[in-house]
Design a protein around this motif. Structure first.
Motif, PDB file in Angstrom:
ATOM      1  N   GLY A  77      19.033   4.278  -5.928  1.00 23.41           N
ATOM      2  CA  GLY A  77      19.976   3.425  -6.564  1.00 23.41           C
ATOM      3  C   GLY A  77      21.082   3.494  -5.611  1.00 23.41           C
ATOM      4  N   SER A  78      21.340   4.104  -4.507  1.00 21.48           N
ATOM      5  CA  SER A  78      22.561   3.925  -3.776  1.00 21.48           C
ATOM      6  C   SER A  78      22.579   2.534  -3.188  1.00 21.48           C
ATOM      7  CB  SER A  78      22.503   4.903  -2.668  1.00 21.48           C
ATOM      8  OG  SER A  78      23.570   4.873  -1.628  1.00 21.48           O
ATOM      9  N   THR A  79      23.714   2.294  -3.145  1.00 27.43           N
ATOM     10  CA  THR A  79      23.933   0.731  -2.759  1.00 27.43           C
ATOM     11  C   THR A  79      24.801   0.602  -1.436  1.00 27.43           C
ATOM     12  OG1 THR A  79      25.857   0.406  -4.380  1.00 27.43           O
ATOM     13  CG2 THR A  79      23.429  -0.049  -5.158  1.00 27.43           C
ATOM     14  N   ASP A  80      24.793  -0.407  -0.726  1.00 31.55           N
ATOM     15  CA  ASP A  80      25.607  -0.876   0.251  1.00 31.55           C
ATOM     16  C   ASP A  80      25.783  -2.388   0.118  1.00 31.55           C
ATOM     17  OD1 ASP A  80      25.544  -1.187   3.837  1.00 31.55           O
ATOM     18  OD2 ASP A  80      27.102  -0.286   2.506  1.00 31.55           O
ATOM     19  N   TYR A  81      27.214  -2.690   0.333  1.00 31.12           N
ATOM     20  CA  TYR A  81      27.581  -4.216   0.275  1.00 31.12           C
ATOM     21  C   TYR A  81      28.237  -4.640   1.458  1.00 31.12           C
ATOM     22  CZ  TYR A  81      26.251  -3.935  -4.792  1.00 31.12           C
ATOM     23  OH  TYR A  81      25.695  -3.405  -5.893  1.00 31.12           O
ATOM     24  N   ALA A  82      27.942  -5.938   1.833  1.00 33.63           N
ATOM     25  CA  ALA A  82      28.998  -6.376   2.948  1.00 33.63           C
ATOM     26  C   ALA A  82      30.264  -6.480   2.507  1.00 33.63           C
ATOM     27  CB  ALA A  82      28.289  -7.763   3.157  1.00 33.63           C
ATOM     28  N   ASP A  83      31.185  -6.433   3.346  1.00 33.62           N
ATOM     29  CA  ASP A  83      32.739  -6.533   2.855  1.00 33.62           C
ATOM     30  C   ASP A  83      33.139  -7.645   2.160  1.00 33.62           C
ATOM     31  OD1 ASP A  83      33.998  -4.594   5.540  1.00 33.62           O
ATOM     32  OD2 ASP A  83      33.298  -4.012   3.753  1.00 33.62           O
ATOM     33  N   ARG A 113       0.840  -1.297  -0.128  1.00 31.00           N
ATOM     34  CA  ARG A 113      -0.094   0.104   0.017  1.00 31.00           C
ATOM     35  C   ARG A 113       0.950   1.338  -0.178  1.00 31.00           C
ATOM     36  NH1 ARG A 113      -5.055   1.006   1.606  1.00 31.00           N
ATOM     37  NH2 ARG A 113      -5.822   2.944   2.227  1.00 31.00           N
ATOM     38  N   PHE A 114       2.040   1.156   0.474  1.00 25.96           N
ATOM     39  CA  PHE A 114       2.995   2.377   0.510  1.00 25.96           C
ATOM     40  C   PHE A 114       4.241   1.914  -0.420  1.00 25.96           C
ATOM     41  CE2 PHE A 114       0.926   1.485   4.760  1.00 25.96           C
ATOM     42  CZ  PHE A 114       0.356   2.702   4.996  1.00 25.96           C
ATOM     43  N   THR A 115       4.837   3.242  -0.376  1.00 25.75           N
ATOM     44  CA  THR A 115       6.172   3.339  -1.506  1.00 25.75           C
ATOM     45  C   THR A 115       7.130   2.275  -0.753  1.00 25.75           C
ATOM     46  OG1 THR A 115       5.612   5.461  -2.365  1.00 25.75           O
ATOM     47  CG2 THR A 115       7.734   4.718  -2.297  1.00 25.75           C
ATOM     48  N   ILE A 116       7.781   1.683  -1.492  1.00 26.16           N
ATOM     49  CA  ILE A 116       9.004   0.730  -1.048  1.00 26.16           C
ATOM     50  C   ILE A 116      10.115   1.498  -1.134  1.00 26.16           C
ATOM     51  CG2 ILE A 116      10.353  -1.451  -1.111  1.00 26.16           C
ATOM     52  CD1 ILE A 116       7.688  -2.688  -2.179  1.00 26.16           C
ATOM     53  N   TYR A 117      10.924   1.812   0.082  1.00 27.82           N
ATOM     54  CA  TYR A 117      12.229   2.491  -0.058  1.00 27.82           C
ATOM     55  C   TYR A 117      13.373   1.764  -0.237  1.00 27.82           C
ATOM     56  CZ  TYR A 117       9.135   6.722   1.345  1.00 27.82           C
ATOM     57  OH  TYR A 117       8.117   7.533   1.454  1.00 27.82           O
ATOM     58  N   ASN A 118      13.596   1.329   0.795  1.00 26.13           N
ATOM     59  CA  ASN A 118      14.900   0.392   0.684  1.00 26.13           C
ATOM     60  C   ASN A 118      14.588  -0.929   0.707  1.00 26.13           C
ATOM     61  OD1 ASN A 118      16.664   2.592   1.240  1.00 26.13           O
ATOM     62  ND2 ASN A 118      16.506   2.230   3.491  1.00 26.13           N
ATOM     63  N   MET A 119      15.218  -1.602  -0.433  1.00 28.11           N
ATOM     64  CA  MET A 119      15.355  -3.187  -0.583  1.00 28.11           C
ATOM     65  C   MET A 119      16.688  -3.697  -0.456  1.00 28.11           C
ATOM     66  SD  MET A 119      12.533  -3.456  -3.644  1.00 28.11           S
ATOM     67  CE  MET A 119      11.802  -5.235  -3.370  1.00 28.11           C
ATOM     68  N   ALA A 120      16.595  -4.957   0.309  1.00 25.37           N
ATOM     69  CA  ALA A 120      17.899  -5.668   0.354  1.00 25.37           C
ATOM     70  C   ALA A 120      17.928  -7.138   0.336  1.00 25.37           C
ATOM     71  CB  ALA A 120      18.435  -5.232   1.776  1.00 25.37           C
ATOM     72  N   TRP A 121      18.672  -7.828   0.177  1.00 22.62           N
ATOM     73  CA  TRP A 121      19.337  -9.081   0.494  1.00 22.62           C
ATOM     74  C   TRP A 121      20.027  -9.365   1.590  1.00 22.62           C
ATOM     75  CZ3 TRP A 121      16.730 -12.541  -2.291  1.00 22.62           C
ATOM     76  CH2 TRP A 121      16.373 -12.314  -3.758  1.00 22.62           C
ATOM     77  N   TYR A 122      19.602 -10.294   2.573  1.00 20.69           N
ATOM     78  CA  TYR A 122      19.956 -10.768   3.477  1.00 20.69           C
ATOM     79  C   TYR A 122      20.235 -12.133   3.265  1.00 20.69           C
ATOM     80  CZ  TYR A 122      19.114  -6.591   6.357  1.00 20.69           C
ATOM     81  OH  TYR A 122      19.042  -5.401   6.746  1.00 20.69           O
ATOM     82  N   ARG A 138      21.694 -13.882  10.821  1.00 23.35           N
ATOM     83  CA  ARG A 138      21.318 -13.050   9.514  1.00 23.35           C
ATOM     84  C   ARG A 138      22.482 -11.942   9.375  1.00 23.35           C
ATOM     85  NH1 ARG A 138      15.273 -11.699   8.948  1.00 23.35           N
ATOM     86  NH2 ARG A 138      15.879 -10.296  10.692  1.00 23.35           N
ATOM     87  N   GLU A 139      22.787 -11.849   8.293  1.00 27.31           N
ATOM     88  CA  GLU A 139      23.580 -10.778   7.934  1.00 27.31           C
ATOM     89  C   GLU A 139      23.165  -9.939   6.546  1.00 27.31           C
ATOM     90  OE1 GLU A 139      27.738 -11.758   7.050  1.00 27.31           O
ATOM     91  OE2 GLU A 139      27.082 -13.308   5.715  1.00 27.31           O
ATOM     92  N   LEU A 140      23.395  -8.856   6.453  1.00 24.38           N
ATOM     93  CA  LEU A 140      23.159  -8.001   5.459  1.00 24.38           C
ATOM     94  C   LEU A 140      24.339  -8.318   4.163  1.00 24.38           C
ATOM     95  CD1 LEU A 140      21.651  -5.567   4.024  1.00 24.38           C
ATOM     96  CD2 LEU A 140      23.446  -4.196   4.600  1.00 24.38           C
ATOM     97  N   VAL A 141      23.743  -8.823   3.070  1.00 22.44           N
ATOM     98  CA  VAL A 141      24.509  -8.821   1.700  1.00 22.44           C
ATOM     99  C   VAL A 141      24.563  -7.757   0.863  1.00 22.44           C
ATOM    100  CG1 VAL A 141      24.877 -10.205  -0.095  1.00 22.44           C
ATOM    101  CG2 VAL A 141      23.850 -11.512   1.686  1.00 22.44           C
ATOM    102  N   ALA A 142      23.376  -7.090   0.668  1.00 26.02           N
ATOM    103  CA  ALA A 142      23.507  -6.145  -0.115  1.00 26.02           C
ATOM    104  C   ALA A 142      22.134  -4.888  -0.117  1.00 26.02           C
ATOM    105  CB  ALA A 142      23.783  -6.214  -1.433  1.00 26.02           C
TER     106      ALA A 142
END
Length: 115
Positions: free
Chosen positions: A55-61, A28-37, A45-49
């Motif tokens: 379009g700003s991205t963040d990746y696990a080392d 029903r609402f805008t999806i802001y961030n999306m991620a893969w764990y 559980r850990e963040l992968v990306a």
């Protein structure tokens, strides 16, 4: 409820590639961030990306240089291209979507890297 459906998991040899996809529906609402764990047996559980709508991205080392996250805002989909897979990448991978009101998780898709 928002439903996140993942696909693309499977068994791949070390050095191989996989492309995971996740489609969100019913929001029903805008999806802001999306991620893969991901969560490996016996581990947290850990963040992968992660990726913002802009379009700003963040990746696990541990996956930098091997993984690329992308999204289609109009379709509310997010993908994870994984290359040069290693045995330590073996885990259940979960799609995550964040809206102004709620956070949603997919059921997960198994990725197994083994020779």
């Amino acid at each position: 409820q928002v439903q996140l459906v993942e696909s693309g998991g499977g068994v791949v040899q070390p050095g191989g590639s996989l492309r995971l996809s996740c489609a969100a529906s019913g929001s029903r609402f805008t999806i802001y961030n999306m991620a893969w764990y991901r969560q490996a047996p016996g581990k947290q559980r850990e963040l992968v990306a992660a990726i913002t709508r802009a379009g700003s991205t963040d990746y696990a080392d541990s996956v930098k240089g091997r993984v690329t996250i992308s999204r289609d805002n109009a379709k509310n989909t997010v993908a994870l291209q994984m290359n040069g897979l290693k045995p330590e990448d073996t885990a259940v991978y979960y799609c995550h979507a964040h809206t102004i009101a709620y956070n949603y998780w997919g059921q997960g898709t198994q990725v197994t890297v083994s020779s």
